[in-house]
Design a protein around this motif. Sequence first.
Motif, PDB file in Angstrom:
ATOM      1  N   ILE A 164      -1.279   2.694  25.592  1.00 53.77           N
ATOM      2  CA  ILE A 164      -1.321   2.569  27.056  1.00 53.77           C
ATOM      3  C   ILE A 164       0.076   2.324  27.599  1.00 53.77           C
ATOM      4  N   GLY A 165       0.808   1.464  26.903  1.00 52.72           N
ATOM      5  CA  GLY A 165       2.175   1.176  27.345  1.00 52.72           C
ATOM      6  C   GLY A 165       3.031   2.427  27.384  1.00 52.72           C
ATOM      7  N   MET A 166       2.964   3.212  26.311  1.00 52.32           N
ATOM      8  CA  MET A 166       3.769   4.439  26.262  1.00 52.32           C
ATOM      9  C   MET A 166       3.321   5.432  27.323  1.00 52.32           C
ATOM     10  N   THR A 167       2.014   5.499  27.507  1.00 50.78           N
ATOM     11  CA  THR A 167       1.497   6.452  28.486  1.00 50.78           C
ATOM     12  C   THR A 167       1.940   6.070  29.895  1.00 50.78           C
ATOM     13  N   MET A 168       1.856   4.770  30.182  1.00 50.25           N
ATOM     14  CA  MET A 168       2.236   4.323  31.522  1.00 50.25           C
ATOM     15  C   MET A 168       3.746   4.511  31.736  1.00 50.25           C
ATOM     16  N   LEU A 169       4.503   4.137  30.727  1.00 56.31           N
ATOM     17  CA  LEU A 169       5.956   4.268  30.865  1.00 56.31           C
ATOM     18  C   LEU A 169       6.372   5.721  31.008  1.00 56.31           C
ATOM     19  N   GLY A 170       5.659   6.583  30.315  1.00 52.97           N
ATOM     20  CA  GLY A 170       5.972   7.997  30.390  1.00 52.97           C
ATOM     21  C   GLY A 170       5.454   8.652  31.642  1.00 52.97           C
ATOM     22  N   GLY A 171       4.790   7.860  32.494  1.00 59.24           N
ATOM     23  CA  GLY A 171       4.270   8.411  33.736  1.00 59.24           C
ATOM     24  C   GLY A 171       3.107   9.366  33.519  1.00 59.24           C
ATOM     25  N   GLN A 172       2.452   9.259  32.369  1.00 55.61           N
ATOM     26  CA  GLN A 172       1.329  10.153  32.079  1.00 55.61           C
ATOM     27  C   GLN A 172       0.030   9.561  32.601  1.00 55.61           C
ATOM     28  N   ASP A 173      -0.918  10.440  32.774  1.00 52.90           N
ATOM     29  CA  ASP A 173      -2.253  10.004  33.148  1.00 52.90           C
ATOM     30  C   ASP A 173      -2.880   9.311  31.932  1.00 52.90           C
ATOM     31  N   LEU A 174      -3.546   8.197  32.191  1.00 52.20           N
ATOM     32  CA  LEU A 174      -4.110   7.420  31.086  1.00 52.20           C
ATOM     33  C   LEU A 174      -5.143   8.225  30.292  1.00 52.20           C
TER      34      LEU A 174
END
Lengths: 543, 624
Positions: free
Chosen positions: B218-228
């Motif tokens: 989740i952290g990587m996804t959020m930081l990468g600006g990706q949809d969860l």
Amino acid sequence: MNRFLRRRSLPRLPRLPGCARGRTRFVVYGTKSPGLTPWILLGLVILQSAGVCENAPIASSGAVSANAQTSLPRLSPDYTGIVLPPNIAALNFRVEEPGTCYRVTLRSTHGEPLPLESRRPTIRFPLKRWQRLLRANPGEPLMLEVSVQEASARWRSFTTVTNLIAREPIDRALVYRLLKPLYSVYQEVGIYQRDLETFDQRPILENRHFNRGCLNCHMTLNRQPDTFAFHIRTATNVHPMILVRSNATFRVDKTLGYIAWHPSGTLIAYSANKLNLFYHTHGETRDVFDARSDLGVYHLDANTFNTPAPIAQTNRNETWPSWSPDGRYLYFSSAAPQSVEDFRQVRYDLMREPYDLETDRWGEPELLLAASASGGSATQPKVSPDGRWLLFCISRYGNFPVYQGSSDLYVMDLATKLISRPDINSDRTESWHCWSGNSRWVVFSSKRLDGLFSRPFFSYVDSDGRFHKPFLLPQADPEFYESYLKNFNVPELVDGPVVVSEQTLADTINRPAKRLLPTPASSAGQPLQPPAATDADRSVYPQ
Amino acid sequence: MRGPLKHKPADQPPPRFCWWCLLVVVTFHVLLFAYVRWRIEPALGWQRRGPLFSLTVGFFNESLKVAGGLLDYCARALAQLDHSSLGGALAFAGLASLVFLVTRLALARLACQVIWFAAFLPALLLLAVRQSQGGQVFTAGLGYVLGLGLALAFDRMPQAQLWPRLVACTFLSALLCAGAGFWPCALFVAGVAVFGIRWHRTWMIAVTGLFAGIATGIGMTMLGGQDLATLFNPWGSRLQLALTAGVFLCPALMLLTAVLVTRRASSNAAKMPQGARGVSPPGGWNPRRPRLVQALVAGLIAATATGVWSGFDRQEHTLALIEYAAHHGDYPRVLAAAATLESLPPPAEVRLHRALFHTGRLLDDLFACPNQTQLELLPGVVAGPEACRAQAETLLELGQVSEAEHLAHEALELEGDRPDLLRLLAEINILKDRPEAARVFLGVLRRSPNHRAQAETLLTTLRTDPRQTNDARLATVRSRLVTTDLPHDGMPTETLLKQLLHSNARNRMAFEYLLAHYLLTRELPRFAARLPQTDGFRWTSLPRHCEEAVLLHQRFGGHDASLSTIPIRAETRRRFEEFTAALEHGAIRSAEGREALASTFGGTYWYFFLTHPPEQTAAAPLSK
């Protein structure tokens, strides 16, 4: 280990046997840390041999000129005979001369020379040492000595390349839109900022944050990174403007076209265009026809807009607004409406309109350059921040210079109204220009490299208004542009990094906390009714 | 949380070497290879998806920005073997072997040798992913091997105190989620949990690992600006999600079931006499149960295999075959494949028309393909990105290079940097005298391992010959290029084709396409006006549809004059008389009559003319 340490501690290389034997020597100067193990050094040697790491600094005295040439070396990008800012990132390049080993020495009046050696023709300068050298030598020449080892092991030296480091720095950031050569559909569009002192590029906003909508031209207020505006086009047929004032974000639910901030920051002049994208079967494939356009003014504090008659005449199409730095004139392009069949006859005059911010009154329009006199169509006027020069495009016809191979940049001395064609043009498209804050630098998009992709070029403008040889935005990889499929669109110099986050901008689009719905200003004439958005409108991508 | 871990019981005795087991395993993998090589044909899917893999630092760094990117990068590299069906089949068979192996080891670890062949199940599910034309099979397979393999390795770690294991599991989970994504991490955690329950009677380690993995993802996804949602479904399509989730859930469920069974068996074992027949892992199996379980597992495998076989998407495979064959200029194969489909989507239809032209059958058999849906030669942008790509190839060949550029760029934006598009755009730019722009497209193509040699060769020849004058294909197209400008909006097919003939009256492709266009749009007067130009192409006989159209025009248009110097064959005249007679007898008024007409005259232009009302087109040139 001792062998490695001994090699590392060599103060200078008397000769370059490594290259002569087809190997590359890698010598680390000033490294006193005992922590470097032989394995790390070995790894570095391997990386260097593979051409992965930066070119190795070497001792400059090792160069032996066996066969001196009187010509300049061919470099790609062409970084010869240019004036460069003292704060630009390293101008990495590739030597376009055949050879088995390459030596480059960069030197100036002050500071240590920067010698490099590589088995590959790509030359990458260590950024820190590059910056140190440039900062120590503003106003001084920057000399580049290039020699190439031929297959016969003889070294061939070229005439020293002499560039000049300007005294005046360039604005820190360059903001641009990146997009492929688009036609009617789009998938990946984004606005990015590049730190011109390094190679760092970061997104300001990418369209993946709002359902792959389109991002339109951005414009900052006086090159301030905390106040700017841009448009988006969403799939739901809503085309709001995103407004950032002192890093506070607003969504303005009104479709505006090309925009220009008044220097006071209280007004935005905008155009409302009815654009049609169409195609050719010969020459440049894309073209744009502006069926109807007018200018209007959006008053930010009052959240109202109006269309003053002098800039929204019914018998004229006005577009490309741009304010003078003192805010007393609005420059724009103006042409008589034509039918779409006569699109080749559409030629814009260059106009300006006096404006008094205090009284909100407009003066008499002034014709600066008639289309009949120029023989072409004048668009995209931009006044230098010192108010002296007006830079604009002239193309054979039309309102959209970036699709016109004939588009060139012209400059008008506003003191004398004399127009000249600076020697920075090519036989391909030049457009989307922007001045630096100190009026000494110009950035513009040019398709000169290949005729298809727009790339950002910089030119130094001296106090006499002379434009110097343009040079390409440097990249860490000198071969970057040879395999990059996106256009650098609307490059704009900004005085520092944009700090408002991508997520904040995305939220402003998708879940706006502050939503503005401008209303017509009752006291200022009839409100402009922009033509209804059509598919054709949505399919226009200035690039 | 429990105190110090219990020491696990002594390892099971290694399974006895069994020749027939080995034979089954080898046969299974040979069958897998054969199925993939000759039924799925990975090269077709590769051509259809057109993935571009770059051996560059930038491409690698881009991959690292998202959770699971590292695994995805490796999978993409492996997927390049799909470029040839043999390589793709070998790669898949190898991957399936690894999947089988780790599953087999996991089952052995749980003392489930009796159902060792259950390890075929994940491999079969992986085959289902493979044949669903998704490019995720290598991501799923590698993730599976990594997740379960790491769980096995973790279980083999020295049994220390709880805390070191807890920390190690947390770290590995986070690392796995970051590098391989959510699903391998979940499988690892499930494996740790199952082994933990089986041997150590603890599941706390697994729970901690699960939380660590999900938090990292989740952290990587959020930081990468990706949809969860992309964390849990990186594949996009629901079918792919279902199939891949099936692959990952299969071993978890299998192991869990095995644990429950063996635990129950263990408890029963105490009551059983020693030396009972059957396989007796520690704890022992109920002598009657293994047979039942074996039968169930075998049934499940058979059902899965049947599902895979029957789930083969023949339509999709044929479309991929059409695309592949058209790309390689194998036009008879295109026609043969197109004939097997009930209806053709626009891209296949565009390719069909090109194949008909290249086999000299465009004006003979155009209406013998009743599975056409668009009935347009150049449907334009509205037909979608793949159709844009297909049309770009046709337009380039016709000589409308700017229009080809337009559609190729539309496709490039929507479909990404496909190798075939890059090559096409390079050719377009060479023809437009922009060799430097062609070099940019080839520069991207050069990064792809499968296309490096081709791109390098082109780049080298471009240096010495920027116009590529020795390229026969480009020379042909160059002779057909339009020499005038035609500003237009949309896709005015007729005007574009007429412009081509105006530039080069001997452009046979443009001429045949124009006649075909008139036939498709039922514009017989225009067809009749254009037909006399056949003299310039030295036709010895009129194509069948032209004869049919001439007869139709003469009969119903009231034009008795001959339209061509080439006589119409008597056979065609006779059939036309039959057709008109059938119409006069009211064949069109009844369902039976229409059926009879279709069976007798279904492939003729007369039947098409009768059954397809004309449609208007909006595209038009801006000026004459």
